[in-house]
Design a protein around this motif. Structure first.
Motif, PDB file in Angstrom:
ATOM      1  N   VAL A 124     -10.617  23.463  26.871  1.00 36.16           N
ATOM      2  CA  VAL A 124      -9.253  22.941  26.993  1.00 36.16           C
ATOM      3  C   VAL A 124      -9.085  21.767  26.040  1.00 36.16           C
ATOM      4  O   VAL A 124      -9.906  20.847  26.019  1.00 36.16           O
ATOM      5  CB  VAL A 124      -8.961  22.510  28.449  1.00 36.16           C
ATOM      6  CG1 VAL A 124      -7.573  21.903  28.557  1.00 36.16           C
ATOM      7  CG2 VAL A 124      -9.091  23.701  29.381  1.00 36.16           C
ATOM      8  N   TYR A 125      -8.008  21.808  25.247  1.00 35.00           N
ATOM      9  CA  TYR A 125      -7.713  20.771  24.260  1.00 35.00           C
ATOM     10  C   TYR A 125      -6.323  20.208  24.499  1.00 35.00           C
ATOM     11  O   TYR A 125      -5.476  20.868  25.110  1.00 35.00           O
ATOM     12  CB  TYR A 125      -7.762  21.352  22.842  1.00 35.00           C
ATOM     13  CG  TYR A 125      -9.155  21.643  22.344  1.00 35.00           C
ATOM     14  CD1 TYR A 125      -9.824  20.736  21.537  1.00 35.00           C
ATOM     15  CD2 TYR A 125      -9.804  22.824  22.670  1.00 35.00           C
ATOM     16  CE1 TYR A 125     -11.102  20.995  21.084  1.00 35.00           C
ATOM     17  CE2 TYR A 125     -11.079  23.100  22.220  1.00 35.00           C
ATOM     18  CZ  TYR A 125     -11.724  22.177  21.429  1.00 35.00           C
ATOM     19  OH  TYR A 125     -12.991  22.436  20.979  1.00 35.00           O
ATOM     20  N   ILE A 126      -6.087  19.008  23.972  1.00 35.44           N
ATOM     21  CA  ILE A 126      -4.765  18.389  24.013  1.00 35.44           C
ATOM     22  C   ILE A 126      -4.222  18.362  22.587  1.00 35.44           C
ATOM     23  O   ILE A 126      -4.914  17.946  21.660  1.00 35.44           O
ATOM     24  CB  ILE A 126      -4.832  16.964  24.586  1.00 35.44           C
ATOM     25  CG1 ILE A 126      -5.363  16.997  26.013  1.00 35.44           C
ATOM     26  CG2 ILE A 126      -3.450  16.307  24.567  1.00 35.44           C
ATOM     27  CD1 ILE A 126      -5.607  15.636  26.615  1.00 35.44           C
ATOM     28  N   ILE A 127      -2.975  18.794  22.413  1.00 36.71           N
ATOM     29  CA  ILE A 127      -2.364  18.821  21.080  1.00 36.71           C
ATOM     30  C   ILE A 127      -1.923  17.413  20.700  1.00 36.71           C
ATOM     31  O   ILE A 127      -1.105  16.802  21.389  1.00 36.71           O
ATOM     32  CB  ILE A 127      -1.163  19.791  21.051  1.00 36.71           C
ATOM     33  CG1 ILE A 127      -1.631  21.202  21.379  1.00 36.71           C
ATOM     34  CG2 ILE A 127      -0.461  19.733  19.702  1.00 36.71           C
ATOM     35  CD1 ILE A 127      -0.505  22.193  21.529  1.00 36.71           C
ATOM     36  N   HIS A 128      -2.483  16.894  19.592  1.00 35.50           N
ATOM     37  CA  HIS A 128      -2.143  15.550  19.115  1.00 35.50           C
ATOM     38  C   HIS A 128      -1.686  15.526  17.660  1.00 35.50           C
ATOM     39  O   HIS A 128      -1.139  14.518  17.224  1.00 35.50           O
ATOM     40  CB  HIS A 128      -3.350  14.608  19.239  1.00 35.50           C
ATOM     41  CG  HIS A 128      -3.574  14.084  20.613  1.00 35.50           C
ATOM     42  ND1 HIS A 128      -2.784  13.132  21.193  1.00 35.50           N
ATOM     43  CD2 HIS A 128      -4.511  14.396  21.545  1.00 35.50           C
ATOM     44  CE1 HIS A 128      -3.214  12.862  22.404  1.00 35.50           C
ATOM     45  NE2 HIS A 128      -4.272  13.627  22.640  1.00 35.50           N
ATOM     46  N   ASP A 129      -1.942  16.578  16.906  1.00 36.16           N
ATOM     47  CA  ASP A 129      -1.728  16.489  15.468  1.00 36.16           C
ATOM     48  C   ASP A 129      -1.083  17.758  14.933  1.00 36.16           C
ATOM     49  O   ASP A 129      -1.025  18.783  15.606  1.00 36.16           O
ATOM     50  CB  ASP A 129      -3.070  16.245  14.772  1.00 36.16           C
ATOM     51  CG  ASP A 129      -2.935  15.397  13.516  1.00 36.16           C
ATOM     52  OD1 ASP A 129      -1.799  15.161  13.065  1.00 36.16           O
ATOM     53  OD2 ASP A 129      -3.974  14.988  12.982  1.00 36.16           O
ATOM     54  N   THR A 130      -0.611  17.658  13.691  1.00 29.68           N
ATOM     55  CA  THR A 130       0.026  18.770  12.999  1.00 29.68           C
ATOM     56  C   THR A 130      -0.720  19.053  11.706  1.00 29.68           C
ATOM     57  O   THR A 130      -1.158  18.130  11.029  1.00 29.68           O
ATOM     58  CB  THR A 130       1.491  18.412  12.654  1.00 29.68           C
ATOM     59  OG1 THR A 130       2.141  18.011  13.843  1.00 29.68           O
ATOM     60  CG2 THR A 130       2.220  19.581  12.067  1.00 29.68           C
ATOM     61  N   MET A 131      -0.823  20.312  11.366  1.00 33.50           N
ATOM     62  CA  MET A 131      -1.494  20.699  10.120  1.00 33.50           C
ATOM     63  C   MET A 131      -0.503  20.654   8.963  1.00 33.50           C
ATOM     64  O   MET A 131       0.703  20.497   9.142  1.00 33.50           O
ATOM     65  CB  MET A 131      -2.062  22.111  10.281  1.00 33.50           C
ATOM     66  CG  MET A 131      -3.137  22.201  11.348  1.00 33.50           C
ATOM     67  SD  MET A 131      -3.710  23.874  11.622  1.00 33.50           S
ATOM     68  CE  MET A 131      -4.631  24.170  10.130  1.00 33.50           C
ATOM     69  N   ASN A 132      -1.011  20.851   7.764  1.00 37.10           N
ATOM     70  CA  ASN A 132      -0.192  20.882   6.559  1.00 37.10           C
ATOM     71  C   ASN A 132       0.814  22.030   6.642  1.00 37.10           C
ATOM     72  O   ASN A 132       0.588  23.037   7.294  1.00 37.10           O
ATOM     73  CB  ASN A 132      -1.104  21.056   5.342  1.00 37.10           C
ATOM     74  CG  ASN A 132      -0.375  20.808   4.048  1.00 37.10           C
ATOM     75  OD1 ASN A 132       0.569  21.512   3.718  1.00 37.10           O
ATOM     76  ND2 ASN A 132      -0.822  19.807   3.308  1.00 37.10           N
TER      77      ASN A 132
END
Length: 173
Positions: A124-132
Motif C-alpha cells: 500500500v502506497y500514498i500518492i504524493h508526486d506526479t511524473m513528467n
C-alpha cells in the motif's frame, strides 16, 4: 375591573343554559379517528465506491535533480521527502493522466495498492508526486539510491494498481 365592564356585567348578567347540548349533524358524528402516515425522509446508505483497478507500468526513482526538478526533496503535493527515506516510506508518483485533475481517478494523499513488482515493493502506497508529462499510465515508487544499486531498480509492466475503498464512517441514527 373597569367601569364599562362592571356596567355590562350588571346590565347583562351571565346566564347558564340548562338545556341539553345540541346534537351534531350525522356526517360529523360518524367520523372516527384514522391513522395518519408521517413521511420521514430516508437518507440513502452511502456505499463505498467499487475498487478501481488499473494496469500500469512501474519504475523506481530517488530524489535527485536528474530524475526530478530543481527541488528534488519537495513533491508535487508540497510534501517534503524525509532525509532518511527508503522503499519502506511507501510514497508513489503517478503519471498525470491518472490524477483527478486530468480525468483520472486518483488524488494526492489517497492510498493505493501496488501488486506485481516484487515482494519487497508490493504493498500500500500514498500518492504524493506526479511524473513528467511524457509518461502515460505509469507509476514511480520512491526508493533511495542505495536500494536501487542493490537490485530494486527496474521497470515492470502489467502492474496492478488498485484504489483502496475508504473506511466507512459509522454514525448513530
Amino acid at each position: 375591573m373597569s367601569i364599562a365592564l362592571f356596567l355590562l356585567t350588571f346590565l347583562f348578567p351571565p346566564r347558564t343554559i340548562s338545556t341539553p347540548a345540541l346534537a351534531l349533524p350525522s356526517t360529523v358524528a360518524s367520523l372516527s379517528p384514522r391513522s395518519v402516515h408521517v413521511a420521514v425522509p430516508i437518507q440513502p446508505v452511502q456505499r463505498p465506491p467499487r475498487t478501481l483497478s488499473y494496469t500500469v507500468t512501474a519504475t523506481t526513482y530517488w530524489p535527485e535533480p536528474g530524475q526530478t526538478d530543481s527541488n528534488p526533496m519537495e513533491t508535487a503535493d508540497g510534501s517534503i521527502i524525509p532525509t532518511r527515506h527508503s522503499s519502506r516510506t511507501r510514497w508513489l508518483a503517478v503519471s498525470r493522466d491518472l490524477l483527478e485533475g486530468s480525468g483520472g481517478p486518483f488524488r494526492y494523499g489517497e492510498k493505493v495498492r501496488v501488486q506485481g513488482m516484487s515482494e519487497a515493493l508490493d504493498g500500500v502506497y500514498i500518492i504524493h508526486d506526479t511524473m513528467n508529462r511524457r509518461h502515460r499510465h505509469c507509476v514511480d515508487v520512491l526508493v533511495n539510491e542505495r536500494e536501487c544499486k542493490n537490485g530494486l531498480e527496474g521497470r515492470w509492466s502489467e502492474i496492478k494498481l488498485s484504489k483502496l475503498a475508504p473506511k466507512p464512517v459509522w454514525q448513530a441514527s
